[in-house]
Structures are given as structure tokens and as C-alpha cells.
Write an enzyme that holds these catalytic residues in place. Structure first.
Site, PDB file in Angstrom:
ATOM      1  N   SER A 211       0.860  -1.191   0.000  1.00 49.43           N
ATOM      2  CA  SER A 211       0.000   0.000   0.000  1.00 49.43           C
ATOM      3  C   SER A 211       0.890   1.233   0.000  1.00 49.43           C
ATOM      4  O   SER A 211       2.060   1.148  -0.417  1.00 49.43           O
ATOM      5  CB  SER A 211      -0.937  -0.037   1.214  1.00 49.43           C
ATOM      6  OG  SER A 211      -1.920   0.953   1.110  1.00 49.43           O
ATOM      7  N   ASN A 212       0.388   2.357   0.453  1.00 44.84           N
ATOM      8  CA  ASN A 212       1.214   3.558   0.537  1.00 44.84           C
ATOM      9  C   ASN A 212       0.804   4.382   1.743  1.00 44.84           C
ATOM     10  O   ASN A 212      -0.072   3.986   2.510  1.00 44.84           O
ATOM     11  CB  ASN A 212       1.119   4.368  -0.767  1.00 44.84           C
ATOM     12  CG  ASN A 212      -0.314   4.745  -1.079  1.00 44.84           C
ATOM     13  OD1 ASN A 212      -0.956   5.453  -0.324  1.00 44.84           O
ATOM     14  ND2 ASN A 212      -0.833   4.232  -2.192  1.00 44.84           N
ATOM     15  N   ARG A 213       1.420   5.539   1.915  1.00 46.98           N
ATOM     16  CA  ARG A 213       1.248   6.303   3.166  1.00 46.98           C
ATOM     17  C   ARG A 213       0.017   7.199   3.199  1.00 46.98           C
ATOM     18  O   ARG A 213      -0.158   7.979   4.127  1.00 46.98           O
ATOM     19  CB  ARG A 213       2.484   7.191   3.379  1.00 46.98           C
ATOM     20  CG  ARG A 213       3.749   6.417   3.611  1.00 46.98           C
ATOM     21  CD  ARG A 213       4.910   7.378   3.827  1.00 46.98           C
ATOM     22  NE  ARG A 213       6.182   6.684   3.858  1.00 46.98           N
ATOM     23  CZ  ARG A 213       6.656   6.055   4.926  1.00 46.98           C
ATOM     24  NH1 ARG A 213       5.963   6.037   6.043  1.00 46.98           N
ATOM     25  NH2 ARG A 213       7.815   5.453   4.882  1.00 46.98           N
TER      26      ARG A 213
END
Ligand code: CTP
Length: 408
Positions: A211-213
Site C-alpha cells: 500500500s502507501n502512506r
């Protein structure tokens, strides 16, 4: 959270009738006042047995009215009912709802309700089986038919100790409703807006993912700004842990494919799309049904083979060329270098009207923080180079430009 300026100088009549939930109405009056509204409280006699006018006067800084027999007050309130932006009765007892449904005007509040030319909302509060009684049901139906908005009641424990439906909605929810009700005539009134927000997740196995932040803050702010502008908002949200703006129709998704399906369905007849989500660009080439064990690394290898996910905006572009919807589309460009040039290329490649470019490596912009520094581009060049602003303010600017592009 930022102070809500939307209610600045809005005139709200808060009708308070006799229920134990009166104590919550003090908090509501306080919240409305803090949001900038001018709150005129009218109390019934029964309400004054639960709490005093002084409590409301203390939080609103304005006189509180109750007597119908003071001629000045009577005339003033008939006038007030004509000029108010909203009449909210919270708590509304079964008795007051019955009077409203039948046009009975035997106290200052019911007189004002009859004279009111503004929208009327009621938040019922009652105990035991009163809410379920056919008489109350019929009265609420009559009021709804007449255009009155009925808020709640909620289910839960009541003053009698019984559990059931009859609790007044919480002040924060009522405040959110007032915000929505007063946005009805905004620049996006009657428009359908789709907003995507948050990250997407791509599973390796049932417990691990890529995923990402992204935390969804900017997209949630855009959804709130569109609601404040009067739009009907569909929010397509990846996994996020922040409160969803009141009034948004929300579709929760996890993967890029799920987000693509939800967005493509929602834009069918949409006026605008704000694609704010930080979509996962890669996913594991294969996904295990069970948790991959350390001892299985021979089979899975220690390297994760990745493949590129579907580009949602490219699919939107293709759809738009065929159907004309969404009428306006705005994307974001999260960059770590050469932001302007990459942003310009993305705008053209993804067939967007606007792209909001931000450098996610700047400490006060990008993921997780409450501020952002955005340059808005269209195919004609720079539309607006925004200074460092709160994400709320950025959202309001973006909504303004999109409303303008929609001819508002
Ligand atoms: N976007 C999309 N589908 C993807 C990836 C991104 O629709 N699979 C959208 C984002 O929501 C955003 C815009 O495209 O509005 C640009 O996203 P960004 O991550 O900056 O660009 P990418 O297209 O992923 O390109 P790159 O990773 O090469 O910078």
C-alpha cells in the site's frame, strides 16, 4: 479540526422542548454558536423544568425566549421565523411533534413554527414506546410530507432505563446536519460529484499487503467542501481511519480493481470527478490463499514479483470520450521531483481538465499532514499556484475552480 466558518452569520432558531435531552441541546447551542451561527433559543415551559434559560443565554450570548404573552417577543418571533435560515427543534417531544403536525400554536415555539418560512428540522426525543406509537408515526409522516426533515432518533438506552429507539441524535451529528441543510443553495447545488480518497491495498496473502502512506485527509476535505457547496457526493474510500463527512454516500473499497469498479459506476452521470486517491500502482504477481510461512520461501522466493495495476483515470478518460461523463475531471499528481513537468504530462496523458500537483517530499505537504502546497494546472497552463494552506482550504479552492468550469 478547523473551525467551521460555513455557519458564519446564519440565523438559526433552536426550539427546545421538554425532554431530558435538553441538557444536550445546551451543547448543541454552544457548537452552533462556535461555528459562527446566530442562535436564537425558544424554550417551551416543560423545557425550562429540565434546564434554565440562563444556560442557553450563557453559551449563545443572546436572549432566550419563552413567553408568548410578551407582545414584543411574540411579534419579534413571527418576524424571526420569516428571516431565519433554519428552524431546528431539538429535542422535539412527541407532544410538540403532534402540535406541529396539526398546526396547533399554543406557545411561542409552535407559533414561530407556523409562521416560519425557512426549512424546518426536528430531532425527536422520547421514551418508552412513544416513538413506536401509531399516533407519533402518523404525525412524523405528516411532517415529512410537508417537507420537514426528521433527524433520528437513535437507538440506545433511554432515561427510563429501557433500550429502544427514541434517543435524540448527538449534538455533533445535529451540527453536521445543520451544515448540510444550509449548503443546499451553494455553487454545486444539484450537481453530482464523485471523490476518491485514501490508498488502495494489494494483498500478498491474507495478512500482508502492498500500500502507501495516504491517510485520505485531502480527499475527505474535498468531499466536505463539495458537500458544503451543495453537491450530492459519492465518496469512494480506500482503507482509512478518519471520520467520513456527514451526508456523503460512501463506498468502501480495498483494491485498485475495486476502486476502479466503484469509480466507473459512480461517474456514469456525474458532473465532476475528483480523483484524490493514492492508488497502489503495483500488486504482487501472485497472491497466496494462506499466510506464507518463512519455511515456504523456497516456493515463494524472497523477491516479490510485481505487476502494474489498472490506471483508473485512463479508464475514466476512455469512458468520458464515449459518454461525456464525468463532465469535469480533476486528478492529483504526487511527485518527488520535477513535479511541474510530470504533472503537465499526466494531465494530458489522463485526459484531465485539471491536475493538482504536489511535491510529497516537502515536510508540510503530502501524506498524513494537515497542510498542502498545490499548483493547479489545466491544459492552458497554471490556473492557481497556492501558498501553503490547510487541506480544507486547498479543497475549497479546488471545488471553486471545478464549479467555475461547470459554469457555476
Ligand atoms: N491514478 C489512477 N490509477 C492508478 C494510479 C493513479 O487513477 N493506478 C490517479 C491518481 O488518483 C491521481 C493520478 O492518477 O489522481 C496521478 O497519480 P500519481 O500516483 O501521481 O501518478 P501515476 O499515474 O501513478 O504515475 P507515476 O507513478 O508514474 O508517477
Amino acid at each position: 479540526m478547523e473551525p467551521i466558518t460555513l455557519l458564519q452569520n446564519k440565523k438559526i432558531i433552536l426550539g427546545v422542548t421538554g425532554s431530558i435531552a435538553c441538557y444536550k441541546a445546551i451543547d448543541l447551542a454552544s457548537k452552533l454558536t462556535q461555528a459562527g451561527a446566530l442562535v436564537d433559543v425558544i424554550m417551551s415551559d416543560a423545557a425550562q423544568r429540565f434546564v434554565t434559560p440562563l444556560a442557553f443565554r450563557s453559551v449563545t450570548g443572546r436572549p432566550v425566549f419563552s413567553s408568548m404573552w410578551d407582545l414584543d417577543e411574540h411579534v419579534r418571533h413571527v418576524g424571526l421565523g420569516e428571516t431565519a435560515d433554519l428552524l431546528l427543534i431539538a429535542p422535539a417531544t412527541a407532544n410538540t411533534l403532534a402540535k406541529l403536525a396539526h398546526g396547533i400554536a399554543d406557545n411561542l415555539l409552535t407559533v414561530t413554527a407556523l409562521a416560519a418560512r425557512c426549512p424546518v428540522s426536528v430531532a425527536p426525543a422520547m421514551d418508552g414506546g412513544m416513538f413506536e406509537h401509531p399516533a407519533t408515526r402518523a404525525n412524523l409522516l405528516t411532517l415529512r410530507d410537508r417537507g420537514v426533515t426528521v433527524l433520528g432518533p437513535a437507538e440506545g438506552r433511554m432515561a427510563s432505563g429501557l433500550t429502544g429507539r427514541g434517543r435524540m441524535l448527538e449534538p455533533a451529528d445535529l451540527l453536521a446536519h445543520v451544515r448540510l441543510a444550509l449548503a443546499k443553495n451553494g455553487p454545486l447545488a444539484g450537481m453530482k460529484v464523485v471523490v476518491s480518497t485514501g490508498p488502495t491495498r494489494e494483498a500478498m496473502d491474507p495478512v500482508r499487503f502492498i500500500s502507501n502512506r495516504s491517510t485520505g485527509k485531502q480527499g475527505l476535505a474535498v468531499a466536505q467542501a463539495a458537500l458544503d457547496a451543495g453537491a450530492q457526493v459519492t465518496l469512494v474510500a480506500g482503507p482509512i481511519h478518519a471520520p467520513i463527512p456527514y451526508g456523503a454516500h460512501t463506498l468502501h473499497v480495498e483494491t485498485t480493481q475495486q476502486m476502479a469498479d466503484a469509480v466507473l459506476e459512480a461517474i456514469k452521470d456525474a458532473d465532476a470527478l475528483f480523483m484524490v486517491a493514492a492508488v497502489a500502482d503495483f500488486r504482487p504477481g501472485k497472491t497466496s490463499e494462506h499466510k506464507i510461512k518463512k519455511t515456504e520461501t523456497d516456493e515463494w522466493g524472497l523477491a516479490i514479483g510485481l505487476e502494474v495495476t489498472l490506471d483508473i483515470l485512463s479508464a475514466v478518460k476512455e469512458r468520458r470520450e464515449r459518454t461525456g461523463f464525468p463532465r469535469v475531471s480533476l486528478g492529483f499528481a504526487a511527485e518527488t521531483h520535477d513535479a511541474f513537468e510530470y504533472g503537465r504530462q499526466k494531465l494530458l496523458r489522463k485526459g484531465l481538465n485539471f491536475i493538482a500537483v504536489n511535491d510529497v517530499l516537502e515536510p508540510d505537504a503530502g501524506f498524513g499532514v494537515d497542510t498542502n502546497r498545490v499548483v493547479l494546472l489545466s491544459s492552458a497552463g497554471v490556473v492557481e499556484e497556492m501558498p501553503l494552506l490547510s487541506k480544507t482550504a486547498v479543497a475549497e479552492r479546488l471545488v471553486h475552480h471545478v464549479a467555475k468550469a461547470l459554469g457555476r
